[in-house]
Motif scaffolding. Structure first.
Motif, PDB file in Angstrom:
ATOM      1  N   UNK A   1      28.971  89.876  21.339  1.00 37.33           N
ATOM      2  CA  UNK A   1      27.377  90.349  21.576  1.00 37.33           C
ATOM      3  C   UNK A   1      26.358  89.322  20.806  1.00 37.33           C
ATOM      4  N   UNK A   2      27.094  88.647  19.992  1.00 34.65           N
ATOM      5  CA  UNK A   2      26.237  87.718  19.410  1.00 34.65           C
ATOM      6  C   UNK A   2      26.358  86.399  20.225  1.00 34.65           C
ATOM      7  N   UNK A   3      26.308  86.163  21.425  1.00 42.21           N
ATOM      8  CA  UNK A   3      26.511  84.774  21.940  1.00 42.21           C
ATOM      9  C   UNK A   3      25.281  84.268  22.470  1.00 42.21           C
ATOM     10  N   UNK A   4      25.059  83.042  22.030  1.00 38.93           N
ATOM     11  CA  UNK A   4      23.869  82.251  22.296  1.00 38.93           C
ATOM     12  C   UNK A   4      24.193  81.328  23.684  1.00 38.93           C
ATOM     13  N   UNK A   5      23.599  81.420  24.516  1.00 34.78           N
ATOM     14  CA  UNK A   5      23.529  80.765  25.865  1.00 34.78           C
ATOM     15  C   UNK A   5      22.506  79.473  25.821  1.00 34.78           C
ATOM     16  N   UNK A   6      23.463  78.267  26.290  1.00 32.68           N
ATOM     17  CA  UNK A   6      22.636  77.150  25.824  1.00 32.68           C
ATOM     18  C   UNK A   6      22.343  76.225  27.103  1.00 32.68           C
ATOM     19  N   UNK A   7      20.917  75.991  27.555  1.00 33.60           N
ATOM     20  CA  UNK A   7      20.493  75.240  28.599  1.00 33.60           C
ATOM     21  C   UNK A   7      19.874  73.839  27.899  1.00 33.60           C
ATOM     22  N   UNK A   8      20.316  72.746  28.777  1.00 33.56           N
ATOM     23  CA  UNK A   8      19.817  71.378  28.239  1.00 33.56           C
ATOM     24  C   UNK A   8      18.731  71.174  29.068  1.00 33.56           C
ATOM     25  N   UNK A   9      17.512  70.920  28.403  1.00 34.54           N
ATOM     26  CA  UNK A   9      16.057  70.739  29.080  1.00 34.54           C
ATOM     27  C   UNK A   9      15.561  69.434  29.113  1.00 34.54           C
ATOM     28  N   UNK A  10      16.198  68.280  28.559  1.00 37.58           N
ATOM     29  CA  UNK A  10      15.754  67.066  28.324  1.00 37.58           C
ATOM     30  C   UNK A  10      14.754  66.510  29.262  1.00 37.58           C
ATOM     31  N   UNK A  11      13.719  65.740  29.127  1.00 37.92           N
ATOM     32  CA  UNK A  11      13.205  64.948  29.952  1.00 37.92           C
ATOM     33  C   UNK A  11      13.606  63.711  30.557  1.00 37.92           C
ATOM     34  N   UNK A  12      13.223  62.888  31.241  1.00 41.32           N
ATOM     35  CA  UNK A  12      13.532  61.642  31.946  1.00 41.32           C
ATOM     36  C   UNK A  12      13.291  60.659  30.626  1.00 41.32           C
ATOM     37  N   UNK A  13      12.637  61.025  29.853  1.00 36.51           N
ATOM     38  CA  UNK A  13      12.039  59.839  28.979  1.00 36.51           C
ATOM     39  C   UNK A  13      13.318  59.863  27.781  1.00 36.51           C
ATOM     40  N   UNK A  14      13.681  61.061  27.639  1.00 31.07           N
ATOM     41  CA  UNK A  14      14.792  60.993  26.596  1.00 31.07           C
ATOM     42  C   UNK A  14      16.389  61.173  27.164  1.00 31.07           C
ATOM     43  N   UNK A  15      16.365  61.238  28.418  1.00 33.68           N
ATOM     44  CA  UNK A  15      17.759  61.737  28.988  1.00 33.68           C
ATOM     45  C   UNK A  15      17.988  60.825  30.396  1.00 33.68           C
TER      46      UNK A  15
END
Length: 167
Positions: A124-138
């Motif tokens: 119940x204490x799960x953190x869901x992770x989304x990558x959102x880096x922009x073109x400049x850094x990824x």
């Protein structure tokens, strides 16, 4: 006039190309982390994501709800030293009132971490992770072909208009 139009178009194209759509990369439970005594580092939810999935904290959004991007709420589950259960805080929050690295517990509410084996135990204490880096850094984030095509058509239109004005 054409310089102004071109500058505006270039600005819009840059803004469009630099925006990133969040991509679900995985999840972690707060209690997957090390105990306070073996690794006394206090992590925000985004710092824990960077530790587990690579990159830097600003590359990530966190959700306490699910792996669906429509449910990103920018909250993470955390454990609080000396307090039972888990609590949701902003994804970039952390607290460390003890000695640096939190290796000397100072009592209840003196440390809050999103990645520590302590009181927030279970799925119940799960953190869901989304990558959102922009073109400049990824460099792995490539613009959609439709964005590039639209930019190309706009440039061609400006060139044709400029040529017509010159004639």
């Amino acid at each position: 006039m054409f310089k102004k139009a071109f500058a505006t178009l270039a600005l819009l194209a840059t803004a469009t190309l630099s925006q990133a759509t969040p991509v679900y990369v995985g999840s972690y439970q707060v209690d997957d982390g090390p105990s306070w005594t073996t690794n006394p580092t206090v992590y925000s939810a985004t710092e824990a994501a960077a530790l587990l999935f690579g990159g830097v904290a600003s590359d990530y959004d966190i959700s306490t709800i699910s792996s669906n991007i429509a449910n990103i709420n920018h909250l993470g589950w955390y454990t609080i030293w000396g307090i039972g259960g888990g609590t949701a805080f902003n994804e970039d929050f952390k607290l460390d009132l003890g000695l640096p690295g939190y290796n000397a517990p100072g009592g209840a509410n003196t440390a809050i971490s999103a990645y520590t084996d302590d009181n927030a135990i279970g799925a119940q204490y799960t953190n869901y992770v989304f990558r959102v880096s922009s073109l400049a850094s990824d460099s792995n984030n490539v613009p959609e072909p439709s964005s590039l095509a639209l930019f190309g058509v706009a440039l061609a239109g400006l060139a044709a208009a400029r040529k017509k004005k010159a004639d």
